[in-house]
Design a protein around this motif. Structure first.
Motif, PDB file in Angstrom:
ATOM      1  N   ILE A 100      57.482  94.621  52.424  1.00 34.55           N
ATOM      2  CA  ILE A 100      57.989  93.247  52.436  1.00 34.55           C
ATOM      3  C   ILE A 100      59.009  93.131  51.302  1.00 34.55           C
ATOM      4  O   ILE A 100      58.711  93.490  50.156  1.00 34.55           O
ATOM      5  N   TYR A 141      49.841  84.707  66.609  1.00 30.74           N
ATOM      6  CA  TYR A 141      51.023  84.412  65.799  1.00 30.74           C
ATOM      7  C   TYR A 141      52.107  83.717  66.617  1.00 30.74           C
ATOM      8  O   TYR A 141      52.847  82.886  66.093  1.00 30.74           O
ATOM      9  N   SER A 142      52.186  84.026  67.912  1.00 34.35           N
ATOM     10  CA  SER A 142      53.228  83.454  68.760  1.00 34.35           C
ATOM     11  C   SER A 142      53.047  81.951  68.960  1.00 34.35           C
ATOM     12  O   SER A 142      53.990  81.258  69.349  1.00 34.35           O
ATOM     13  N   SER A 165      57.859  78.097  63.427  1.00 33.80           N
ATOM     14  CA  SER A 165      58.481  78.550  62.185  1.00 33.80           C
ATOM     15  C   SER A 165      58.404  77.439  61.140  1.00 33.80           C
ATOM     16  O   SER A 165      58.253  76.261  61.474  1.00 33.80           O
ATOM     17  N   TYR A 202      54.659  86.703  58.382  1.00 33.66           N
ATOM     18  CA  TYR A 202      56.004  87.017  57.883  1.00 33.66           C
ATOM     19  C   TYR A 202      56.690  88.007  58.830  1.00 33.66           C
ATOM     20  O   TYR A 202      57.869  87.818  59.192  1.00 33.66           O
ATOM     21  N   LYS A 203      55.975  89.041  59.233  1.00 38.51           N
ATOM     22  CA  LYS A 203      56.556  90.049  60.120  1.00 38.51           C
ATOM     23  C   LYS A 203      56.862  89.480  61.506  1.00 38.51           C
ATOM     24  O   LYS A 203      57.691  90.022  62.235  1.00 38.51           O
ATOM     25  N   ALA A 204      56.187  88.373  61.858  1.00 38.26           N
ATOM     26  CA  ALA A 204      56.461  87.705  63.130  1.00 38.26           C
ATOM     27  C   ALA A 204      57.626  86.717  62.998  1.00 38.26           C
ATOM     28  O   ALA A 204      57.885  85.929  63.914  1.00 38.26           O
ATOM     29  N   ASN A 205      58.306  86.751  61.835  1.00 41.93           N
ATOM     30  CA  ASN A 205      59.505  85.938  61.583  1.00 41.93           C
ATOM     31  C   ASN A 205      59.213  84.429  61.608  1.00 41.93           C
ATOM     32  O   ASN A 205      60.047  83.643  62.061  1.00 41.93           O
ATOM     33  N   LYS A 206      58.046  84.056  61.105  1.00 41.80           N
ATOM     34  CA  LYS A 206      57.708  82.629  61.045  1.00 41.80           C
ATOM     35  C   LYS A 206      58.298  81.951  59.806  1.00 41.80           C
ATOM     36  O   LYS A 206      58.363  80.733  59.750  1.00 41.80           O
ATOM     37  N   SER A 207      58.712  82.725  58.839  1.00 40.70           N
ATOM     38  CA  SER A 207      59.414  82.215  57.665  1.00 40.70           C
ATOM     39  C   SER A 207      59.921  83.399  56.857  1.00 40.70           C
ATOM     40  O   SER A 207      59.361  84.501  56.933  1.00 40.70           O
ATOM     41  N   ASN A 208      60.981  83.158  56.085  1.00 39.58           N
ATOM     42  CA  ASN A 208      61.473  84.216  55.197  1.00 39.58           C
ATOM     43  C   ASN A 208      60.979  84.025  53.769  1.00 39.58           C
ATOM     44  O   ASN A 208      61.480  84.645  52.836  1.00 39.58           O
ATOM     45  N   ASP A 230      61.722  87.915  49.082  1.00 36.51           N
ATOM     46  CA  ASP A 230      61.066  86.946  49.960  1.00 36.51           C
ATOM     47  C   ASP A 230      59.638  86.620  49.513  1.00 36.51           C
ATOM     48  O   ASP A 230      58.941  85.851  50.191  1.00 36.51           O
TER      49      ASP A 230
END
Length: 260
Positions: free
Chosen positions: A152, A73-74, A78, A115-121, A156
């Motif tokens: 979630i 995921y890293s 984003s 989503y949890k990795a903050n790649k998009s809201n 969102d």
């Protein structure tokens, strides 16, 4: 309109069966009964043996999954949205619509983790339906329900109108993004099976959507030549026949969509 929709869906599913290994096998047998030439029986047997061979099915899968690799995921940038395509094989037992059975949750879980990795809201699921099973709700509705159960935020989560194929998914996503995002160029993380990614990416890009591929659900054996030493790979098996059939169906899809 509904009849046309149903007929189009039915043809899109039935026609590829004619070019599947089993379809070709049956066609050759029919030709044999008509023309009474034994070579058609031999040809039918060869088609069945080759397509049910693990080496054949694995070669097809590796071809379709190239050049994609599993991504952490890293390593993903984003984006404006995370888009999860339908096809997780969800079913609802007819006796209890509250029970969900998963065939393969890889796409759904990848979307949740991105989503949890903050790649998009924005986490968007397409509303895949099966017109032959009208009792099943759109797949996106089920995904949203499960995502909410996994904490979630509902605000969102999004889903498209009902769709039955990749082109409809791309058009539905484009409409949803136009409603939600004012920017002229939309960028999404596209989540789908590795074998389906090349076709999906091409179709979405033709709709003017910038795609960051996130392939999941890999099926090809990673190390091909060492796998050849496995004697079971050389024997006919029903699972290999099924895998070859799915792979050939995707090849037909790429030809129709001009997505090589």
């Amino acid at each position: 309109m509904r009849t046309h929709f149903f007929t189009t869906y039915l043809l899109s599913k039935l026609l590829p069966l004619l070019f599947s290994p089993l379809g070709i096998f049956l066609i050759l047998l029919i030709i044999f009964f008509i023309r009474k030439k034994i070579k058609f029986v031999y040809s039918a047997i060869i088609v069945l043996i080759v397509s049910s061979n693990g080496v054949c099915s694995n070669t097809l899968w590796r071809l379709l999954e190239y050049p994609w690799k599993r991504l952490d995921y890293s390593l993903v940038d984003s984006s404006d949205a995370i888009v999860v395509l339908s096809g997780g094989g969800i079913s609802l037992p007819p006796s209890n619509k509250k029970i969900i059975e998963w065939n393969d949750p890889d796409r759904f879980l990848a979307g949740i983790n991105l989503y949890k990795a903050n790649k998009s809201n924005r986490l968007i699921f397409t509303g895949g339906i099966n017109p032959l099973m009208p009792s099943l709700p759109p797949e996106g509705d089920i995904y949203i329900r499960k995502a909410i159960a996994m904490d979630i935020p509902k605000k969102d989560l999004f889903t498209t109108y009902p769709v039955t194929n990749t082109l409809q998914e791309a058009k539905a996503i484009k409409k949803l993004l136009n409603d939600e995002i004012s920017a002229s160029q939309k960028k999404v993380i596209l989540v789908t099976s590795a074998f389906h990614m090349k076709r999906a990416k091409r179709v979405f890009e033709r709709q003017g959507i910038s795609v960051l591929p996130y392939p999941v659900d890999f099926k090809g054996v990673k190390k091909f030549f060492p796998s050849l030493r496995n004697p079971l790979m050389w024997f006919p098996h029903s699972s290999s026949l099924n895998e070859s059939s799915i792979a050939i169906r995707e090849i037909i899809g790429r030809i129709i969509y001009r997505a090589w």
